[in-house]
Design an enzyme around this catalytic site. Structure first.
Site, PDB file in Angstrom:
ATOM      1  N   ASP A  50      63.840 101.042 -13.913  1.00 42.28           N
ATOM      2  CA  ASP A  50      62.545  99.661 -14.316  1.00 42.28           C
ATOM      3  C   ASP A  50      62.368  98.719 -13.822  1.00 42.28           C
ATOM      4  OD1 ASP A  50      60.438 101.448 -15.561  1.00 42.28           O
ATOM      5  OD2 ASP A  50      61.282 101.902 -17.414  1.00 42.28           O
ATOM      6  N   LYS A 105      56.533 111.157 -16.537  1.00 46.15           N
ATOM      7  CA  LYS A 105      57.702 111.107 -15.745  1.00 46.15           C
ATOM      8  C   LYS A 105      58.692 111.867 -15.273  1.00 46.15           C
ATOM      9  CE  LYS A 105      57.482 106.637 -17.448  1.00 46.15           C
ATOM     10  NZ  LYS A 105      57.873 105.285 -18.374  1.00 46.15           N
ATOM     11  N   GLN A 114      62.212 104.139 -22.759  1.00 41.10           N
ATOM     12  CA  GLN A 114      61.728 103.981 -22.716  1.00 41.10           C
ATOM     13  C   GLN A 114      60.895 103.304 -24.198  1.00 41.10           C
ATOM     14  OE1 GLN A 114      58.607 105.961 -21.072  1.00 41.10           O
ATOM     15  NE2 GLN A 114      57.480 104.588 -22.105  1.00 41.10           N
TER      16      GLN A 114
END
Ligand code: NAP
Length: 301
Positions: A121, A54, A98
């Protein structure tokens, strides 16, 4: 192999990332530098690889990245405090936490702490609710990537019957909401569905997000169906470890009109849409700030 049926996720992701890169350059010229903060708690090996990828993609796109690697015994209070600081920091546009988190941290509490406008997200309940209402909100990256692949492969999705296999918060549910928003008729099947196979055989579009290696073979598919395989499963193949999807690719290929491979299908789209969401967040925040300043000026003059 009939490669004309392959939906090439790598090429599609490269197109998305090229657009993101161009947008980032334009934003920088306008004085906005998109920035993404990535938080990793603990040393989960797969998470470390995901985070590294990422950060790399962000750098390639010209997005400033900030990396926070916290030890596995980090307290929930410390994590919430960091998220609070990043929420307040106007130079940070996106915050990615994460998953999975260590067991002592409440996942929902941590995700809810992220400001909805920085929730790249799309897991905050405000964004989840907005999506289910059909509003334009930050939307989970994997289903957004699947939608792009479907629109590239099929064009207008309106009126098509889509079956989503799986109902997770990360993939299945937001995928169903996005398909509904695109005017599909949507059926969601899960582990308690009665004859999931028969339901799936009615579908023009199948999105498999099950986490069961090669569960879906030709017997689950209507001739000419378009199949998006979200699954990433590591299997032992004659002593060699390799990745396979939730769809039995070799069995499905003759039956379908188009299908994503694993790897090289949905996977690359997930990161590309994370970058896209970061740029969207940066644009929305810049717009909100400008509106705020304009409102301030109106009240002065
Ligand atoms: P998950 O949270 O484990 O959810 C799996 C879903 O499949 C559940 O809703 C479950 O039903 C359903 N299910 C299980 N067995 C079934 C069966 N035999 N028939 C019908 N439904 C069944 O998994 P996830 O997080 O959604 O991930 C799914 C897969 O996608 C995994 O392989 C994961 O690695 C992969 N993934 C890939 C990406 C990417 O970037 N490509 C991103 C995220 C996930 P119940 O709800 O009834 O238990």
């Amino acid at each position: 192999m009939n490669t004309s049926k392959l939906i090439d996720g790598k090429a599609a992701a490269a197109r998305v990332l090229a657009q993101v890169k161009a947008d980032v350059q334009a934003l920088k010229q306008a004085g906005v530098e998109p920035a993404l903060a990535v938080i990793l708690v603990g040393q989960d090996p797969a998470s470390q690889v995901y985070v590294r990828n990422k950060i790399l993609r962000a750098e390639e796109a010209g997005i400033r990245s900030l990396e926070y690697r916290l030890s596995a015994d980090t307290s929930q209070a410390l994590l919430l405090n960091l998220i609070g600081e990043l929420n307040e920091d106007a130079s940070v546009n996106g915050i990615l936490l994460q998953l999975p988190l260590p067991a002592h941290i409440e996942e929902t509490r941590a995700l809810q702490a992220i400001a909805p406008g920085k929730d790249v997200d799309g897991f905050h309940s405000e964004n989840v609710g907005g999506l289910s209402q059909g509003r334009d909100v930050l939307t989970p990256c994997t289903p957004s990537g699947c939608m792009q692949l479907l629109q590239d492969a099929c064009g207008d999705l309106s009126g098509k019957h889509a079956v989503v296999i799986g109902r997770s918060n990360i993939v299945g549910k937001p995928m169903a909401a996005l398909l509904l928003k695109a005017h599909c008729s949507v059926t969601v099947v899960h582990s308690r569905s009665v004859d999931a196979k028969a339901l799936c055989r009615q579908a023009d579009i199948v999105v498999a997000a099950v986490g069961r290696p090669r569960l879906i073979d030709a017997g689950w598919l209507k001739p000419g169906a378009v199949v998006i395989d979200v699954g990433i499963n590591r299997i032992d193949d004659d002593g060699r470890s390799r990745l396979v999807g939730d769809v039995d690719f070799d069995s499905a290929l003759p039956q379908v009109s188009a299908i994503t491979p694993v790897p090289g299908g949905v996977g690359p789209m997930t990161i590309a849409f994370l970058m896209k969401n970061t740029v969207t967040a940066a644009v929305q925040q810049a717009h909100a700030q400008r509106s705020h300043l304009e409102a301030l000026c109106h009240s002065i003059y």
